[in-house]
Design an enzyme around this catalytic site. Structure first.
Site, PDB file in Angstrom:
ATOM      1  N   ASP A  13       0.914  -1.259   0.084  1.00 33.51           N
ATOM      2  CA  ASP A  13      -0.039   0.137  -0.142  1.00 33.51           C
ATOM      3  C   ASP A  13       0.900   1.199   0.002  1.00 33.51           C
ATOM      4  O   ASP A  13       0.550   2.286   0.666  1.00 33.51           O
ATOM      5  CB  ASP A  13      -1.074   0.046   1.257  1.00 33.51           C
ATOM      6  N   LYS A  16       1.742   2.336  -5.073  1.00 31.30           N
ATOM      7  CA  LYS A  16       2.346   1.561  -6.506  1.00 31.30           C
ATOM      8  C   LYS A  16       1.358   2.075  -7.494  1.00 31.30           C
ATOM      9  O   LYS A  16       1.822   2.596  -8.618  1.00 31.30           O
ATOM     10  CB  LYS A  16       2.543   0.148  -6.217  1.00 31.30           C
ATOM     11  N   GLY A  40      -4.593  -4.090  -3.790  1.00 34.03           N
ATOM     12  CA  GLY A  40      -5.388  -3.056  -4.010  1.00 34.03           C
ATOM     13  C   GLY A  40      -4.648  -1.871  -4.497  1.00 34.03           C
ATOM     14  O   GLY A  40      -4.203  -1.318  -3.803  1.00 34.03           O
ATOM     15  N   HIS A  41      -4.722  -1.546  -5.640  1.00 31.38           N
ATOM     16  CA  HIS A  41      -4.117  -0.433  -6.231  1.00 31.38           C
ATOM     17  C   HIS A  41      -4.856   0.657  -6.591  1.00 31.38           C
ATOM     18  O   HIS A  41      -5.687   0.332  -7.706  1.00 31.38           O
ATOM     19  CB  HIS A  41      -2.972  -0.886  -7.564  1.00 31.38           C
ATOM     20  N   GLN A 224       2.000  -6.046  -3.057  1.00 39.31           N
ATOM     21  CA  GLN A 224       2.313  -6.197  -1.755  1.00 39.31           C
ATOM     22  C   GLN A 224       3.782  -5.229  -1.557  1.00 39.31           C
ATOM     23  O   GLN A 224       3.938  -4.184  -2.425  1.00 39.31           O
ATOM     24  CB  GLN A 224       2.646  -7.667  -1.312  1.00 39.31           C
TER      25      GLN A 224
HETATM   26  P1  GDP Z   1      -0.845   0.286  -3.536  1.00 43.88           P
HETATM   27  O1  GDP Z   1      -1.411  -0.999  -3.083  1.00 43.88           O
HETATM   28  O2  GDP Z   1       0.735   0.451  -3.376  1.00 43.88           O
HETATM   29  O3  GDP Z   1      -1.166   0.682  -4.936  1.00 43.88           O
HETATM   30  O4  GDP Z   1      -1.470   1.513  -2.713  1.00 43.88           O
HETATM   31  P2  GDP Z   1      -3.192   1.771  -2.009  1.00 43.88           P
HETATM   32  O5  GDP Z   1      -3.778   1.989  -3.483  1.00 43.88           O
HETATM   33  O6  GDP Z   1      -3.647   0.510  -1.600  1.00 43.88           O
HETATM   34  O7  GDP Z   1      -2.994   2.722  -1.070  1.00 43.88           O
HETATM   35  C1  GDP Z   1      -2.435   4.038  -1.266  1.00 43.88           C
HETATM   36  C2  GDP Z   1      -3.429   4.748  -0.771  1.00 43.88           C
HETATM   37  O8  GDP Z   1      -2.887   6.228  -0.653  1.00 43.88           O
HETATM   38  C3  GDP Z   1      -4.445   5.145  -1.855  1.00 43.88           C
HETATM   39  O9  GDP Z   1      -5.712   5.473  -1.378  1.00 43.88           O
HETATM   40  C4  GDP Z   1      -3.842   6.273  -2.723  1.00 43.88           C
HETATM   41  O10 GDP Z   1      -5.099   7.030  -3.406  1.00 43.88           O
HETATM   42  C5  GDP Z   1      -3.296   7.250  -1.665  1.00 43.88           C
HETATM   43  N1  GDP Z   1      -2.334   7.980  -1.937  1.00 43.88           N
HETATM   44  C6  GDP Z   1      -1.272   7.613  -2.928  1.00 43.88           C
HETATM   45  N2  GDP Z   1      -0.225   8.659  -2.911  1.00 43.88           N
HETATM   46  C7  GDP Z   1      -0.655   9.456  -1.957  1.00 43.88           C
HETATM   47  C8  GDP Z   1      -0.180  10.661  -1.869  1.00 43.88           C
HETATM   48  O11 GDP Z   1       0.740  11.029  -1.898  1.00 43.88           O
HETATM   49  N3  GDP Z   1      -1.022  11.506  -0.682  1.00 43.88           N
HETATM   50  C9  GDP Z   1      -2.201  10.904  -0.464  1.00 43.88           C
HETATM   51  N4  GDP Z   1      -2.541  11.688   0.755  1.00 43.88           N
HETATM   52  N5  GDP Z   1      -2.690   9.894  -0.585  1.00 43.88           N
HETATM   53  C10 GDP Z   1      -2.029   9.216  -1.339  1.00 43.88           C
HETATM   54  P1  IMO Z   2      -0.877  -4.164  -2.201  1.00 46.28           P
HETATM   55  O1  IMO Z   2      -0.564  -4.638  -3.494  1.00 46.28           O
HETATM   56  C1  IMO Z   2      -1.183  -4.629   2.042  1.00 46.28           C
HETATM   57  C2  IMO Z   2      -1.117  -8.773   3.630  1.00 46.28           C
HETATM   58  C3  IMO Z   2      -2.421  -9.079   4.250  1.00 46.28           C
HETATM   59  C4  IMO Z   2      -1.850 -10.053   5.330  1.00 46.28           C
HETATM   60  C5  IMO Z   2      -0.818 -10.640   4.729  1.00 46.28           C
HETATM   61  C6  IMO Z   2      -1.050 -12.125   3.851  1.00 46.28           C
HETATM   62  O2  IMO Z   2      -2.312  -3.430  -2.209  1.00 46.28           O
HETATM   63  O3  IMO Z   2       0.088  -3.383  -1.498  1.00 46.28           O
HETATM   64  P2  IMO Z   2      -2.433 -12.778   1.798  1.00 46.28           P
HETATM   65  O4  IMO Z   2      -3.971 -12.542   1.329  1.00 46.28           O
HETATM   66  O5  IMO Z   2      -1.648 -12.566   0.774  1.00 46.28           O
HETATM   67  O6  IMO Z   2      -2.449 -14.144   2.372  1.00 46.28           O
HETATM   68  O7  IMO Z   2      -2.145 -11.986   3.217  1.00 46.28           O
HETATM   69  O8  IMO Z   2      -0.361  -9.984   3.561  1.00 46.28           O
HETATM   70  N1  IMO Z   2      -1.272  -8.087   2.299  1.00 46.28           N
HETATM   71  C7  IMO Z   2      -1.240  -6.845   1.854  1.00 46.28           C
HETATM   72  N2  IMO Z   2      -0.985  -5.826   2.664  1.00 46.28           N
HETATM   73  N3  IMO Z   2      -1.172  -4.352   0.880  1.00 46.28           N
HETATM   74  C8  IMO Z   2      -1.204  -5.574  -0.172  1.00 46.28           C
HETATM   75  O9  IMO Z   2      -1.263  -5.417  -1.362  1.00 46.28           O
HETATM   76  C9  IMO Z   2      -1.232  -6.892   0.563  1.00 46.28           C
HETATM   77  N4  IMO Z   2      -1.344  -7.877  -0.016  1.00 46.28           N
HETATM   78  C10 IMO Z   2      -1.542  -8.814   1.106  1.00 46.28           C
HETATM   79  O10 IMO Z   2      -2.897  -8.022   4.984  1.00 46.28           O
HETATM   80  O11 IMO Z   2      -1.157  -9.573   6.170  1.00 46.28           O
HETATM   81 MG    MG Z   3      -2.891  -1.553  -1.765  1.00 45.50          MG
END
Ligand code: GDP
Ligand code: IMO
Ligand code: MG
Length: 423
Positions: A13, A16, A40-41, A224
């Site tokens: 998270d 990415k 979840g991107h 991840q």
């Molecule tokens: P990923 O899994 O690495 O793609 O990241 P996620 O989408 O799960 O989580 C990142 C969260 O932070 C999302 O809700 C993005 O919209 C948000 N986000 C990304 N970059 C920024 C930033 O620079 N500032 C803020 N406030 N939110 C951000």
């Molecule tokens: P992105 O790509 C954050 C965590 C789960 C759990 C562990 C194992 O959005 O960054 P799994 O479902 O893989 O068996 O879970 O890994 N986890 C993540 N945490 N971002 C993710 O993906 C994750 N994918 C798995 O919360 O702790």
């Molecule tokens: Mg994510």
């Protein structure tokens, strides 16, 4: 041409999705190399928000090829829902989305096994997203799995039933009531495989290498983060794939000497969702503030993310494992308003040198912190590094010096436009 890789340096998270979408105009192909719908991107632009689970984050650029690599595990039902959502927004995915024939499939019984195994673990559960990731990779390495290519070859029903029987035998070990859940999910699964069949199912290792041979630029997108890596993460509280840079080689069929830049992405602080150790976690008002300001709730499960300060011990480890050449820092805006910002610089009592990420992280470990002055002006509207508050610039320089790698992008908001590029 060589391939660049973008991957997370923390517990996932890191942002990415946002940055891959931002960088996509510079590439010809964007290729996911591991993980599955546990990811979840999030992408935001033009007032719209999308959350991608299986589909690469370059998908909103119709002229770019988006590839789901062999290292990814696909749940046809979740994939179908993603496709529907994107097509509703006007995208025509059949022209630019490709799927590796060697990617493994998540079966309904994989999901049930994940849930049964987590329920049986009780307090020591991993905190899995319950998408069936662990059981599917187990079947891949156990040489029992079903692959995307099986969907278009004869004998699919036979292979499916055989694997299902094996899973049902395993499920008998658990006291877990799954019949209703399984019936409903199986029906959806059989319908949804038609969606996968609609796409170009390719020998993706040849496709990627032919792009590189023809001087086209490829960006590999990780899921991840490094601290969730099956080998090097905080085992057993990890996911079931290699999230590190080496995973891009095995997950796409690209040789190590074809990798050029390695973008390591990290949040300006740290979060973790699910169970497991987190030395710089702040279970206090600081953690609450980070969660509230950063909207730290999981993009896949909606669970609140645990929050804490930046951890340089873990980041140094992640940079070493991945050979990071370029750092990308996100969510710098979220730290606005703190008088003091802490950064974990060492772990005391870990049984390993204080600067190393130890074999096991337990409660005896005491993080040491450096304290840096905060900034009060929100950088969200700013687009030039030089315009940033002086203390944010100093925070950036401090991290660059500690890691000895430049920070080339600073993200100051969730929108595609809220990005400061330094190269
Ligand atoms: P990923 O899994 O690495 O793609 O990241 P996620 O989408 O799960 O989580 C990142 C969260 O932070 C999302 O809700 C993005 O919209 C948000 N986000 C990304 N970059 C920024 C930033 O620079 N500032 C803020 N406030 N939110 C951000
Ligand atoms: P992105 O790509 C954050 C965590 C789960 C759990 C562990 C194992 O959005 O960054 P799994 O479902 O893989 O068996 O879970 O890994 N986890 C993540 N945490 N971002 C993710 O993906 C994750 N994918 C798995 O919360 O702790
Ligand atoms: Mg994510």
């Amino acid at each position: 041409m060589q391939m660049d890789v973008l991957l997370g340096l923390q517990w996932g998270d890191e942002g990415k999705g946002k940055i891959v979408d931002f960088l996509s105009p510079r590439y010809d192909m964007i290729a996911r190399f591991q993980g599955g719908p546990n990811a979840g991107h999030t992408l935001e632009f033009d007032g719209k928000k999308f959350i991608l689970h299986t589909i690469p984050s370059g998908i909103h650029h119709p002229e770019k090829v988006n590839l789901i690599g062999n290292g990814v595990v696909i749940d046809p039902v979740i994939f179908m829902e993603e496709v529907k959502e994107l097509e509703k927004s006007g995208l025509n995915l059949s022209s630019n989305l490709y799927i590796s024939r060697k990617a493994h499939l998540i079966l309904p019984t994989h999901r049930v096994l994940d849930a049964a195994s987590e329920a049986a673990k009780g307090k020591s559960r991993i905190g899995s997203t319950l998408k069936g990731i662990g059981p599917t990779y187990m079947d891949k390495t156990g040489r029992n799995g079903l692959r995307v290519g099986d969907l278009v070859s004869s004998g699919l029903d036979n292979k499916y039933e055989k694997l299902k029987e094996k899973h049902l035998a395993l499920l008998r070990q658990y006291d877990y009531d799954y019949m209703d859940e399984l019936d409903k999910y199986e029906k959806q699964w059989h319908e949804s495989i038609e969606t996968i069949r609609r796409f170009s199912l390719v020998d993706s290792e040849y496709m990627v290498n032919s792009f590189l041979d023809n001087n086209k630029k490829v960006l590999a997108e990780g899921a991840q983060g490094t601290l969730l890596d099956i080998d090097f993460g905080s085992y057993p509280y990890v996911t079931s794939s290699n999230t590190v840079c080496a995973g891009a080689c095995t997950g796409l069929g690209v040789a190590p000497n074809k990798i050029a830049k390695v973008y390591g992405i990290f949040k300006a602080y740290t979060t973790r969702v699910g169970s497991g150790p987190f030395p710089s976690e702040q279970e206090n008002v600081t953690g609450e503030m980070l969660r509230k300001k950063g909207h730290e709730f999981g993009a896949t499960t909606g669970r609140p993310r645990r929050c804490g300060w930046l951890d340089l011990v873990a980041l140094k480890y992640a940079c070493m494992l991945n050979g990071v050449t370029s750092l990308l820092m996100t969510k710098a805006d979220v730290l606005t308003g703190f008088n003091k910002i802490k950064v974990c610089t060492a772990y005391k009592n870990s049984g390993s040198p204080a600067s190393q990420f130890p074999y096991e992280i337990n409660e005896d470990i005491k993080p040491s912190y450096a304290e840096l002055p905060g900034w009060q002006k929100d950088p969200g509207q700013l687009r030039e590094f030089n315009d940033l508050p002086a203390n944010l610039k100093d925070y950036t320089s401090y991290i660059e010096k500690e890691l000895n790698i430049p920070i080339d992008i600073i993200s100051v908001g969730p929108d595609r436009s809220e990005t400061i590029l330094r190269f």
